[in-house]
Design an enzyme around this catalytic site. Structure first.
Site, short mmCIF file in Angstrom:
data_model
loop_
_atom_site.label_atom_id
_atom_site.label_comp_id
_atom_site.label_asym_id
_atom_site.label_seq_id
_atom_site.Cartn_x
_atom_site.Cartn_y
_atom_site.Cartn_z
N PRO A 188 -13.21 -24.38 -2.79
CG PRO A 188 -15.50 -23.99 -2.79
CD PRO A 188 -14.46 -24.97 -3.25
CB ILE A 189 -11.75 -20.05 1.12
CG1 ILE A 189 -10.32 -20.41 0.73
CG2 ILE A 189 -11.80 -19.51 2.54
CD1 ILE A 189 -9.36 -19.24 0.76
CG ASP B 174 -0.27 -0.01 2.55
OD1 ASP B 174 0.94 0.33 2.62
OD2 ASP B 174 -0.93 -0.31 3.56
#
Length: 139
Positions: A58-59, A16
């Protein structure tokens, strides 16, 4: 149980404006680490589709504890292992170290899913095949 370690260098795009890793980028790294864990254990995502007829893993739950930040150019090590297999789900733990220090502990719950035999437009959980569990137990 089988554990895989991989070294990752933090890239500019992971950070960031404060030059620390933007936390969602770690979850992408953990997703990659789970894929690599399966590949190294002898069961790639392509195998899950072709051999076992699955759609994916999938999570369904994830969380992380962040202890030490990383910045552009740092090297981290991600150690991933499956902590536990359930009927159709499994628990993954990722430990990230920076040097000798624990930087992050992350946890995933994933589910094996395939097409619902009653409605191929829907997904349905699938029991974890015994030979997948064996591959991870061998270490």
């Amino acid at each position: 149980m089988f554990t895989n370690r991989r070294d990752v260098q933090i890239q500019w795009g992971d950070c960031d404006p404060a030059n620390i890793v933007y936390y969602p980028r770690y979850f992408a790294m953990f997703d990659d680490s789970t894929s690599v864990l399966f590949e190294v254990a002898g069961c790639s995502k392509q195998d899950l589709v072709r051999v076992y007829g699955l759609v994916g893993i999938p999570i369904v739950d994830t969380r992380a504890k962040f202890y030490i930040p990383s910045t552009h150019g740092d090297w981290i090590t991600i150690e991933s292992r499956i902590e536990k297999f359930n009927r159709s789900s499994f628990e993954v733990i990722h430990k990230v170290t920076k040097g000798d220090d624990l930087a992050i502990e992350a946890f995933e719950t994933r589910v094996l899913v395939g097409r619902d035999p009653g409605d191929p437009n829907k997904l349905k959980s699938v029991a974890v095949p015994a030979n997948i569990i064996e591959k991870f137990m061998r270490g």
